[in-house]
Design a protein around this motif. Sequence first.
Motif, short mmCIF file in Angstrom:
data_model
loop_
_atom_site.label_atom_id
_atom_site.label_comp_id
_atom_site.label_asym_id
_atom_site.label_seq_id
_atom_site.Cartn_x
_atom_site.Cartn_y
_atom_site.Cartn_z
N LEU A 286 -2.02 -0.20 5.60
CA LEU A 286 -0.80 0.44 4.86
C LEU A 286 -1.30 0.01 3.49
O LEU A 286 -0.89 0.57 2.56
N SER A 287 -1.34 -1.16 4.08
CA SER A 287 -1.73 -2.02 2.77
C SER A 287 -2.64 -2.43 1.56
O SER A 287 -2.38 -2.52 0.31
N ILE A 288 -3.85 -2.26 2.28
CA ILE A 288 -4.73 -1.61 1.32
C ILE A 288 -4.30 -0.65 0.67
O ILE A 288 -5.14 -0.18 -0.24
N GLU A 289 -3.73 0.25 1.10
CA GLU A 289 -3.47 1.78 1.22
C GLU A 289 -2.45 1.64 -0.27
O GLU A 289 -2.45 1.90 -1.39
N TYR A 290 -1.89 0.74 0.02
CA TYR A 290 -0.46 0.12 -1.50
C TYR A 290 -1.35 -0.13 -2.91
O TYR A 290 -0.92 0.18 -3.76
N ILE A 291 -2.50 -0.62 -2.81
CA ILE A 291 -3.64 -1.51 -3.57
C ILE A 291 -4.50 -1.09 -3.80
O ILE A 291 -4.31 -0.33 -5.42
N VAL A 292 -4.71 0.17 -3.14
CA VAL A 292 -5.59 1.29 -3.78
C VAL A 292 -5.13 2.25 -4.47
O VAL A 292 -5.04 2.57 -5.72
N MET A 293 -3.61 2.74 -4.13
CA MET A 293 -2.58 3.58 -5.09
C MET A 293 -2.41 2.64 -6.27
O MET A 293 -2.27 3.54 -7.56
N ALA A 294 -1.71 1.71 -5.88
CA ALA A 294 -1.57 0.77 -7.64
C ALA A 294 -2.92 0.64 -8.24
O ALA A 294 -2.71 1.15 -9.91
N VAL A 295 -4.01 0.26 -7.91
CA VAL A 295 -5.26 0.40 -8.81
C VAL A 295 -5.94 2.16 -9.37
O VAL A 295 -5.94 2.25 -10.64
N VAL A 296 -5.23 2.83 -8.39
CA VAL A 296 -5.63 3.97 -8.60
C VAL A 296 -4.70 4.71 -10.18
O VAL A 296 -5.13 5.14 -10.93
N GLY A 297 -3.45 4.52 -9.60
CA GLY A 297 -2.49 4.79 -10.80
C GLY A 297 -2.73 4.22 -12.26
O GLY A 297 -2.30 4.70 -13.19
N GLY A 298 -3.20 2.54 -11.85
CA GLY A 298 -2.85 1.98 -13.39
C GLY A 298 -2.10 0.73 -12.45
O GLY A 298 -1.23 0.63 -12.51
N LEU A 299 -3.00 -0.29 -12.83
CA LEU A 299 -2.37 -1.61 -12.61
C LEU A 299 -1.51 -1.79 -13.67
O LEU A 299 -1.80 -1.77 -14.90
#
Length: 325
Positions: free
Chosen positions: A235-248
Motif C-alpha cells: 500500500l505504501s509503495i502504491e502511494y509513492i507510485v501514484m504520486a510519481v505518476v501523477g506528478g510530484l
Amino acid sequence: MKRPLPGLAVGAVTLALPAVLDDSALSVYIFLGLAAMVTVGVSLLMGYAGQVSLGQGAFYAVGGYTAGILAVHGGPPVLGLLAAPVVAAVFAAVIGVPLLRLRGHHLAFATLATQLILLSLAGQLEFTGGDIGLQGIPRFGIGPFELGDAASYAYLTWAGVAVVMLVTRNVIDSRPGRALRALATSETAAASSGVPVGRYKLVVFALSAAFAGLAGGIYAFYVGYVAPGSFPVLLSIEYIVMAVVGGLGTVWGAVVGAAAITLLVQALNVVGTAPGMPSYAPSVLSYAVYALVLIVVVLFLPHGLLPAVTGRRAARRPRDAGAGR
C-alpha cells in the motif's frame, strides 16, 4: 478568472458520480478518493519538502485503528474520525524526531521499518484485535444521522479530499510553503537563509501523516473492519507510485495519479482473478506493473502525467497565437 473553472468542473463531476454509479463502481470510487487523500500528503512531503517516506501506510493504519477502537468502545463516530488525523500526526511527530535525522534511502527504509513494526504490534495486541482484527466497527454518523449507503461514504470521502487539497494549497502558497521548496532544493542553503529546517521537516511529516490518518478513519467506518492485513507494505509503495505518476509537487497531480493507478489495479485484479490464473497472480501482476509504470514514467514523463499534459498545452498556446495573427 479562468483558473477556478477546471476545479469547479471537476467538483461538479465528483458530486454527480455517486448518483449514477452502482455499488461496485462506488466502492472503487471511494477507495480512489482515500488513495488521493494519502497521495496528496505524499506529494507535499516528497515533492515540496524533499523528504522520502515509504511508510504512509503506517499512518493510514494508525488512523483506521484510532477511529475503529474509539467507535467500538462506545465513543461517538465523529470523535473517532476527528481523532484519526490527530493521533496519526502525533505519532508521526514522535517518531519523526529521530527518523528525520536520516536522509534519502536511509529515511525511506526507516519509515518502511516503522510500518512493519506497527503491523507486527497490531497483530499481537489485544485491544487492536490481534491478527483477527478489529470487528464490528459501527457506521459513521453524527447524532441520529447515520451514513447507510455507499453513496453517502463517497460524499464523505471526497469532502475529505477537498479539505486535504485546500489545506495543502494554502500551505504551498504561504511563506512556510516557500520555505519547504527551499528545503527541498538544499537543506544547507535553507538553513543559512534562516529556515528552521528541523521544525519544518517535522511539521510537514506530521501534516502528511494527518492526511493519511483521515483517510484511514474513513476507511475503518466504510469497511467496518480493520486488521494488519488491511494495510500491507504494498500500500505504501502504491502511494509513492501514484504520486510519481501523477506528478510530484502538484496537488492535482496526486489526484490524477491516484485515479490512474486505482483503475489500473482494478483492471489487474480482473485479469488476475480470471479462471485459470493462479492465486498469487494479482499480487505478482501488481508488483510487476508498478515497476514497469515507474520505469516508463521516469524515462518518458519524468515530471508526471499532469505536468506533461499542462506543459504541452502551454507549448501549444504560442503556436495558436501565432496562427491567429
